[in-house]
Design a protein around this motif. Structure first.
Motif, PDB file in Angstrom:
ATOM      1  N   ASN A 255       0.831  -1.212   0.000  1.00 50.04           N
ATOM      2  CA  ASN A 255       0.000   0.000   0.000  1.00 50.04           C
ATOM      3  C   ASN A 255       0.862   1.258   0.000  1.00 50.04           C
ATOM      4  N   ARG A 256       2.006   1.207   0.654  1.00 49.94           N
ATOM      5  CA  ARG A 256       2.940   2.343   0.620  1.00 49.94           C
ATOM      6  C   ARG A 256       3.451   2.601  -0.795  1.00 49.94           C
ATOM      7  N   LEU A 257       3.603   1.522  -1.542  1.00 50.62           N
ATOM      8  CA  LEU A 257       4.172   1.612  -2.890  1.00 50.62           C
ATOM      9  C   LEU A 257       3.115   1.848  -3.965  1.00 50.62           C
ATOM     10  N   ALA A 258       1.841   1.896  -3.571  1.00 50.98           N
ATOM     11  CA  ALA A 258       0.750   1.977  -4.547  1.00 50.98           C
ATOM     12  C   ALA A 258       0.861   3.193  -5.458  1.00 50.98           C
ATOM     13  N   LEU A 259       1.087   4.347  -4.888  1.00 56.68           N
ATOM     14  CA  LEU A 259       1.160   5.580  -5.687  1.00 56.68           C
ATOM     15  C   LEU A 259       2.344   5.541  -6.643  1.00 56.68           C
ATOM     16  N   GLU A 260       3.501   5.088  -6.142  1.00 56.47           N
ATOM     17  CA  GLU A 260       4.716   5.045  -6.952  1.00 56.47           C
ATOM     18  C   GLU A 260       4.571   4.118  -8.160  1.00 56.47           C
ATOM     19  N   PHE A 261       3.879   2.982  -7.971  1.00 53.01           N
ATOM     20  CA  PHE A 261       3.781   2.000  -9.061  1.00 53.01           C
ATOM     21  C   PHE A 261       2.416   2.024  -9.765  1.00 53.01           C
TER      22      PHE A 261
ATOM     23  N   TYR B 288      -0.999   1.672  -8.765  1.00 51.53           N
ATOM     24  CA  TYR B 288      -2.145   0.789  -8.544  1.00 51.53           C
ATOM     25  C   TYR B 288      -2.876   1.245  -7.281  1.00 51.53           C
ATOM     26  N   PRO B 289      -4.153   0.910  -7.136  1.00 56.28           N
ATOM     27  CA  PRO B 289      -4.905   1.356  -5.952  1.00 56.28           C
ATOM     28  C   PRO B 289      -4.495   0.566  -4.712  1.00 56.28           C
ATOM     29  N   PRO B 290      -4.461   1.222  -3.551  1.00 58.19           N
ATOM     30  CA  PRO B 290      -4.169   0.513  -2.292  1.00 58.19           C
ATOM     31  C   PRO B 290      -5.235  -0.550  -2.021  1.00 58.19           C
ATOM     32  N   THR B 291      -4.844  -1.576  -1.286  1.00 55.23           N
ATOM     33  CA  THR B 291      -5.754  -2.660  -0.946  1.00 55.23           C
ATOM     34  C   THR B 291      -6.512  -2.331   0.341  1.00 55.23           C
ATOM     35  N   THR B 292      -7.828  -2.465   0.292  1.00 55.76           N
ATOM     36  CA  THR B 292      -8.645  -2.245   1.486  1.00 55.76           C
ATOM     37  C   THR B 292      -8.811  -3.572   2.229  1.00 55.76           C
ATOM     38  N   PRO B 293      -9.108  -3.521   3.533  1.00 59.06           N
ATOM     39  CA  PRO B 293      -9.334  -4.763   4.294  1.00 59.06           C
ATOM     40  C   PRO B 293     -10.412  -5.647   3.676  1.00 59.06           C
ATOM     41  N   GLU B 294     -11.427  -5.018   3.065  1.00 57.91           N
ATOM     42  CA  GLU B 294     -12.527  -5.771   2.469  1.00 57.91           C
ATOM     43  C   GLU B 294     -12.075  -6.574   1.243  1.00 57.91           C
ATOM     44  N   GLU B 295     -11.006  -6.106   0.594  1.00 55.44           N
ATOM     45  CA  GLU B 295     -10.535  -6.763  -0.626  1.00 55.44           C
ATOM     46  C   GLU B 295      -9.587  -7.934  -0.358  1.00 55.44           C
ATOM     47  N   LEU B 296      -9.052  -8.017   0.853  1.00 53.92           N
ATOM     48  CA  LEU B 296      -8.039  -9.035   1.148  1.00 53.92           C
ATOM     49  C   LEU B 296      -8.487 -10.471   0.891  1.00 53.92           C
ATOM     50  N   PRO B 297      -9.710 -10.874   1.309  1.00 53.13           N
ATOM     51  CA  PRO B 297     -10.133 -12.254   1.026  1.00 53.13           C
ATOM     52  C   PRO B 297     -10.151 -12.561  -0.469  1.00 53.13           C
ATOM     53  N   LYS B 298     -10.556 -11.590  -1.294  1.00 57.55           N
ATOM     54  CA  LYS B 298     -10.577 -11.795  -2.744  1.00 57.55           C
ATOM     55  C   LYS B 298      -9.160 -11.947  -3.296  1.00 57.55           C
ATOM     56  N   ILE B 299      -8.239 -11.139  -2.784  1.00 56.02           N
ATOM     57  CA  ILE B 299      -6.854 -11.191  -3.260  1.00 56.02           C
ATOM     58  C   ILE B 299      -6.208 -12.529  -2.910  1.00 56.02           C
ATOM     59  N   ARG B 300      -6.544 -13.073  -1.753  1.00 56.38           N
ATOM     60  CA  ARG B 300      -5.979 -14.369  -1.350  1.00 56.38           C
ATOM     61  C   ARG B 300      -6.441 -15.504  -2.256  1.00 56.38           C
ATOM     62  N   ASN B 301      -7.512 -15.249  -3.010  1.00 53.65           N
ATOM     63  CA  ASN B 301      -8.017 -16.253  -3.941  1.00 53.65           C
ATOM     64  C   ASN B 301      -7.462 -16.078  -5.355  1.00 53.65           C
TER      65      ASN B 301
ATOM     66  N   GLU C 133      -2.379 -13.349 -11.570  1.00 58.63           N
ATOM     67  CA  GLU C 133      -3.651 -12.635 -11.592  1.00 58.63           C
ATOM     68  C   GLU C 133      -3.565 -11.329 -10.807  1.00 58.63           C
ATOM     69  N   ILE C 134      -2.822 -11.335  -9.709  1.00 58.09           N
ATOM     70  CA  ILE C 134      -2.652 -10.111  -8.910  1.00 58.09           C
ATOM     71  C   ILE C 134      -1.870  -9.062  -9.690  1.00 58.09           C
ATOM     72  N   ILE C 135      -0.792  -9.484 -10.359  1.00 62.56           N
ATOM     73  CA  ILE C 135       0.003  -8.555 -11.153  1.00 62.56           C
ATOM     74  C   ILE C 135      -0.838  -7.980 -12.292  1.00 62.56           C
ATOM     75  N   LYS C 136      -1.611  -8.852 -12.946  1.00 65.26           N
ATOM     76  CA  LYS C 136      -2.469  -8.398 -14.050  1.00 65.26           C
ATOM     77  C   LYS C 136      -3.510  -7.405 -13.550  1.00 65.26           C
ATOM     78  N   LYS C 137      -4.099  -7.699 -12.404  1.00 69.77           N
ATOM     79  CA  LYS C 137      -5.126  -6.824 -11.823  1.00 69.77           C
ATOM     80  C   LYS C 137      -4.539  -5.464 -11.431  1.00 69.77           C
ATOM     81  N   SER C 138      -3.295  -5.459 -10.944  1.00 64.25           N
ATOM     82  CA  SER C 138      -2.665  -4.212 -10.489  1.00 64.25           C
ATOM     83  C   SER C 138      -2.319  -3.285 -11.645  1.00 64.25           C
TER      84      SER C 138
END
Length: 216
Positions: free
Chosen positions: A26-32, A34-47, A52-57
C-alpha cells in the motif's frame, strides 16, 4: 535411502509477513500506479494467483524487479518486528531432530532472512538459504538450488504458501506441500493440486512421513 531435504518458502510459510506485506504494498501503490488494498478486498486477493494479482494491479512486467527490490528494502526495516508462524518453530525442531535437511528458497533477501532466523534462534536449523529475484521463474531457482547443493531431486520436498510454489514444483517434478496459513487461500491452493495441503505446522511431520513412504 539418503536424507530427505525439505525446502521452505520464507514469507508466509515460515515468517508471518502477510500484514507487513499489505502495509508495504500500500505504501508503494502511488509510486507503481495501482490502488491501495482495502481490508474488504483481502479475502478476494488471497483467492488470486500471483499472475492474476500482477495483471489486476496493472504494474508492467518490466517494473516487477524494481517493485520486489522496494519490498525487500521496506521489510528490512521491519524484519526484527516480525514473528514466526505460530507452531512452525516447534515443527522445524522436530524435523531437524528426525534427521531432515532443511533449507530456504525466498524472494526476500538473504540478509533479511538471516536477521529473522537469528532473532528467533532458529538459524542453526537450516543448511542453506537461497535468494531468488524472479517472481515467475521459481522452478528455475529450485533447479539451481538443487544443483548448487548437490541434491537428489527425488529426495526434495517443497513447502510453500502460494500457487506459484505448487506450479514451480510440478514443473520440475518434485513433491510439494501447500500451507493454508500464508498468502493464498485454501480454496485456490486446492485447485492447483499440491501433493498435500495442511492447515497447521504440526501436520508437517505426519504428511512428510507419508510422502516419504510414497517415494521410497
Amino acid at each position: 535411502m539418503s536424507k530427505k531435504v525439505i525446502i521452505f518458502d520464507f514469507d508466509g510459510t515460515l515468517a508471518d509477513t502477510f500484514d507487513a506485506l499489505v502495509v508495504v504494498t500500500n505504501r508503494l501503490a502511488l509510486e507503481f500506479g495501482y490502488p491501495p488494498t482495502t481490508p474488504e478486498e483481502l479475502p478476494k486477493i488471497r483467492n488470486l494467483s500471483s499472475r492474476e494479482i500482477i495483471k489486476k494491479s496493472g504494474v508492467p512486467i518490466f517494473k516487477i524487479p524494481f517493485f520486489l527490490k522496494k519490498i525487500r528494502e521496506y521489510l528490512h526495516k521491519d524484519i526484527l518486528n516480525l514473528n514466526p508462524i505460530p507452531g512452525i518453530k516447534e515443527a522445524l525442531l522436530q524435523l531437524k531432530h528426525e534427521g531432515y535437511c532443511l533449507g530456504i528458497l525466498t524472494s526476500n533477501s538473504e540478509e533479511n532472512v538471516n536477521l529473522f532466523l537469528k532473532k528467533h534462534g532458529i538459524e542453526d536449523l537450516f543448511s542453506f538459504i537461497y535468494s531468488e529475484t524472479s517472481l515467475f521463474s521459481k522452478d528455475k531457482s529450485i533447479k539451481k538450488l538443487i544443483k548448487k547443493n548437490h541434491l537428489n531431486s527425488e529426495e526434495v520436498i517443497y513447502v510453500g504458501d502460494e500457487t506459484r510454489d505448487i506450479e514451480a514444483s510440478k514443473k520440475i517434478n518434485i513433491k510439494v506441500i501447500a500451507v493454508s496459513w500464508g498468502f493464498n487461500s485454501r480454496e485456490i491452493l486446492t485447485k492447483h493440486n499440491p501433493d498435500s495441503l495442511i492447515q497447521q505446522p504440526s501436520e508437517l511431520i505426519e504428511v512428510l512421513g507419508s510422502l516419504q513412504q510414497i517415494v521410497s
